[in-house]
Scaffold this motif. Sequence first.
Motif, PDB file in Angstrom:
ATOM      1  N   LYS A  64       0.808  -1.219   0.000  1.00  0.00           N
ATOM      2  CA  LYS A  64       0.000   0.000   0.000  1.00  0.00           C
ATOM      3  C   LYS A  64       0.840   1.266   0.000  1.00  0.00           C
ATOM      4  N   ASN A  65       1.932   1.268   0.750  1.00  0.00           N
ATOM      5  CA  ASN A  65       2.750   2.482   0.831  1.00  0.00           C
ATOM      6  C   ASN A  65       3.662   2.666  -0.379  1.00  0.00           C
ATOM      7  N   GLN A  66       3.659   1.701  -1.313  1.00  0.00           N
ATOM      8  CA  GLN A  66       4.506   1.781  -2.501  1.00  0.00           C
ATOM      9  C   GLN A  66       3.714   1.859  -3.805  1.00  0.00           C
ATOM     10  N   LYS A  67       2.453   1.477  -3.793  1.00  0.00           N
ATOM     11  CA  LYS A  67       1.688   1.393  -5.038  1.00  0.00           C
ATOM     12  C   LYS A  67       1.452   2.775  -5.649  1.00  0.00           C
ATOM     13  N   ALA A  68       1.337   2.785  -6.973  1.00  0.00           N
ATOM     14  CA  ALA A  68       1.025   4.025  -7.687  1.00  0.00           C
ATOM     15  C   ALA A  68      -0.453   4.372  -7.578  1.00  0.00           C
ATOM     16  N   ASP A  69      -1.246   3.446  -7.052  1.00  0.00           N
ATOM     17  CA  ASP A  69      -2.670   3.671  -6.814  1.00  0.00           C
ATOM     18  C   ASP A  69      -3.378   4.123  -8.090  1.00  0.00           C
ATOM     19  N   LEU A  70      -3.228   3.322  -9.145  1.00  0.00           N
ATOM     20  CA  LEU A  70      -3.868   3.634 -10.417  1.00  0.00           C
ATOM     21  C   LEU A  70      -5.373   3.437 -10.274  1.00  0.00           C
ATOM     22  N   GLU A  71      -6.105   4.538 -10.207  1.00  0.00           N
ATOM     23  CA  GLU A  71      -7.517   4.482  -9.849  1.00  0.00           C
ATOM     24  C   GLU A  71      -8.466   4.670 -11.022  1.00  0.00           C
ATOM     25  N   THR A  72      -7.959   5.179 -12.139  1.00  0.00           N
ATOM     26  CA  THR A  72      -8.881   5.445 -13.240  1.00  0.00           C
ATOM     27  C   THR A  72      -8.131   5.420 -14.562  1.00  0.00           C
ATOM     28  N   SER A  73      -8.878   5.285 -15.637  1.00  0.00           N
ATOM     29  CA  SER A  73      -8.291   5.287 -16.980  1.00  0.00           C
ATOM     30  C   SER A  73      -9.365   5.661 -17.983  1.00  0.00           C
ATOM     31  N   THR A  74      -8.914   6.155 -19.133  1.00  0.00           N
ATOM     32  CA  THR A  74      -9.843   6.492 -20.202  1.00  0.00           C
ATOM     33  C   THR A  74      -9.086   6.503 -21.519  1.00  0.00           C
ATOM     34  N   PHE A  75      -9.806   6.322 -22.613  1.00  0.00           N
ATOM     35  CA  PHE A  75      -9.182   6.429 -23.931  1.00  0.00           C
ATOM     36  C   PHE A  75      -9.277   7.873 -24.402  1.00  0.00           C
ATOM     37  N   ILE A  76      -8.170   8.363 -24.962  1.00  0.00           N
ATOM     38  CA  ILE A  76      -8.096   9.752 -25.386  1.00  0.00           C
ATOM     39  C   ILE A  76      -7.284   9.813 -26.675  1.00  0.00           C
TER      40      ILE A  76
END
Length: 306
Positions: A64-76
Amino acid sequence: MKPVIELLRSSLLADFPSGSSINYYQDKLYLVGDDANNLLILDTNYKRIDTIRLFDYPVKRIPKNQKADLETSTFITLKGVTYLLVLGSASLENRKKVISIPIINSVPDINQSLLCDLYSNAFFKQLRSMGIEEVNIEGATVIGDQLVLSNRGNISKPHNHLIITKADSLSTLGEMSFSTARLVLPVNTKHFAGVSELCYVEAKNMLLLTLSSEATTNAYDDGAIGDSYVGCIYNIAEKIHQPELKLDEMHSLPPINKEFQNEKIEGICVESVNGNELLCHLISDNDRGESKLFKIKYIADGAGRK
């Protein structure tokens, strides 16, 4: 009257942790997990097509203290190239990560991925000047030429916001300019419901949102999982620059089907639109290192049900 939301199927992904975002593109589903090493690609029947290695931690779940915490994504699309834009929550320094993966000949090419400087000092300075003191980016979508992010509140800061900027400003080196809109919920919830994803449906000019309640007072700690919701705002392209945006609809999922109980819905995407019927996919995180997929039918008639 037909139900607004109908669960069509569900599928547990025991080996893919902490599902946080799902996108549909060219008959494929792209899944992101906030502490997963890989990005997962499935077909619409939830069969594995491919994985893309993002990190090289030796454990299933990045600490938890190392993760990039990728919470969302979208195509652009930028300068004629389509990218999968993947964003960290920016709630800590190591979570200020934005990755853009180009789609080359219908295949994502991680070797040509770029790091974007969206999370600049100017970004956080602007947000503070607009009253957003605690950043926790949990949603992203593109509406016309606008990139729209969502900032999730919590029990101690019980407000959700949209953050809007020009999409093409990601491909320039100049300073970006943002506007914000506070989200207003149409119903009172027992516990604060924080926005967890955005999805623009161009064919209906509507913004789908997922929300969930969680017993936490900050952007870092997890808490007991409460109810999850799917809501929408109709005619969003004409409203996006209003200072406040009220959801036209908001539906609690556990009363619809017991399979939604204790599932924190983190992502939503739309596979197809047939009249007023939207075929959607949801992804959830149960805080136990698993993810769950749900295929639903959503009736979007624009009536703004209460």
